[in-house]
Design a protein around this motif. Structure first.
Motif, PDB file in Angstrom:
ATOM      1  N   LYS A 175      75.922  24.473  60.399  1.00 50.87           N
ATOM      2  CA  LYS A 175      74.582  24.227  60.910  1.00 50.87           C
ATOM      3  C   LYS A 175      74.649  23.857  62.391  1.00 50.87           C
ATOM      4  CE  LYS A 175      72.830  22.528  56.462  1.00 50.87           C
ATOM      5  NZ  LYS A 175      72.020  21.478  55.776  1.00 50.87           N
ATOM      6  N   THR A 176      73.738  24.435  63.169  1.00 54.62           N
ATOM      7  CA  THR A 176      73.686  24.154  64.595  1.00 54.62           C
ATOM      8  C   THR A 176      72.253  23.845  65.025  1.00 54.62           C
ATOM      9  OG1 THR A 176      75.580  25.539  65.179  1.00 54.62           O
ATOM     10  CG2 THR A 176      74.013  25.095  66.907  1.00 54.62           C
ATOM     11  N   ASN A 177      72.094  22.811  65.838  1.00 60.57           N
ATOM     12  CA  ASN A 177      70.820  22.494  66.477  1.00 60.57           C
ATOM     13  C   ASN A 177      71.013  22.496  67.986  1.00 60.57           C
ATOM     14  OD1 ASN A 177      69.148  22.244  64.236  1.00 60.57           O
ATOM     15  ND2 ASN A 177      69.676  20.093  63.928  1.00 60.57           N
ATOM     16  N   ILE A 178      70.205  23.284  68.686  1.00 56.18           N
ATOM     17  CA  ILE A 178      70.298  23.410  70.138  1.00 56.18           C
ATOM     18  C   ILE A 178      69.065  22.762  70.751  1.00 56.18           C
ATOM     19  CG2 ILE A 178      70.483  25.009  72.080  1.00 56.18           C
ATOM     20  CD1 ILE A 178      71.616  27.069  70.065  1.00 56.18           C
ATOM     21  N   GLY A 179      69.252  21.632  71.427  1.00 52.85           N
ATOM     22  CA  GLY A 179      68.133  20.915  72.022  1.00 52.85           C
ATOM     23  C   GLY A 179      67.582  21.626  73.247  1.00 52.85           C
ATOM     24  N   LEU A 180      66.257  21.720  73.338  1.00 57.36           N
ATOM     25  CA  LEU A 180      65.592  22.343  74.484  1.00 57.36           C
ATOM     26  C   LEU A 180      64.970  21.305  75.416  1.00 57.36           C
ATOM     27  CD1 LEU A 180      63.818  25.322  72.679  1.00 57.36           C
ATOM     28  CD2 LEU A 180      66.051  25.306  73.811  1.00 57.36           C
ATOM     29  N   LEU A 181      64.914  20.046  74.980  1.00 56.30           N
ATOM     30  CA  LEU A 181      64.379  18.974  75.809  1.00 56.30           C
ATOM     31  C   LEU A 181      65.507  18.083  76.321  1.00 56.30           C
ATOM     32  CD1 LEU A 181      61.252  17.775  73.757  1.00 56.30           C
ATOM     33  CD2 LEU A 181      61.357  19.474  75.586  1.00 56.30           C
TER      34      LEU A 181
END
Length: 214
Positions: A175-181
């Motif tokens: 699982k990967t989460n890429i922050g945009l903020l």
């Protein structure tokens, strides 16, 4: 590249949503088909300069998954997913461990409560199920690093994806989460460094609820 990724995610979610309207007759029937997956994982998280080196990250969470449409003679399906994930995120300045003694600013650490909203596709192969899903997430920062040169924000937003295999009830996934903020900002003299974070974890989980077709 991020714009193309977001467009693909939105297109997949719209397709899943339109399929859902034709197969759900009411909230009771909708809830009957939900499968819950509990998982624990570890991996790495990193940010941008000066915290661009990955640090160890952990995750714990639960995902609710609902099939909306089957195809390929019932062996494949589209599904939607909503989750609640606890993650440790951040980054560190470098790999010089001897140099961190007395340096309170070496690590950028925080915990995050993450709510992913994904759409995906699964494929059943005998007792195994292959799956991949993607979509946006909303994050809420819980504590973390606190020193004068670091400013942090309480909210996060980004995109994520999961892929893996389910063997009967056991789930192995990445699982990967890429922050945009920019959840943080590090100030050094006249320079300001914005700090979005990316987190990737290998997870093992257990599934319960509606059964997948074998």
């Amino acid at each position: 590249m991020k714009k193309i990724f977001l467009i693909l995610i939105l297109a997949m979610m719209c397709h899943v949503y339109s399929s859902a309207q034709s197969v759900t007759d009411g909230p009771i029937n909708f809830l009957k088909g939900i499968t819950c997956d509990v998982s624990f994982g570890f991996g790495g998280s990193f940010s941008k300069e000066p915290y661009s080196v990955a640090k160890v990250s952990y995750s714990l969470g639960i995902d609710a998954r609902k099939k909306f449409k089957t195809f390929a003679d019932g062996k494949a399906d589209y599904y939607g997913l909503v989750g609640l994930q606890f993650q440790t995120r951040g980054g560190k300045k470098g790999n010089d461990f001897m140099g961190i003694i007395g340096d309170d600013e070496y690590y950028f650490n925080y915990n995050e409560l993450c709510i992913p909203i994904h759409a995906g596709v699964g494929r059943q192969i005998k007792a195994c199920r292959l799956f991949i899903d993607a979509g946006p997430y909303i994050g809420f920062r819980l504590g973390g690093s606190n020193y004068e040169s670091l400013k942090t924000k309480p909210f996060d937003f980004g995109v994520g994806f999961n892929f893996g295999i389910k063997i009967v009830k056991v789930i192995l996934a990445y699982k990967t989460n890429i922050g945009l903020l920019n959840v943080g900002q590090f100030v050094a003299g006249d320079k300001k460094y914005n700090l979005p974070t990316t987190c990737g974890t290998f997870t093992i989980g257990w599934s319960f609820g509606a059964k997948d077709k074998l």
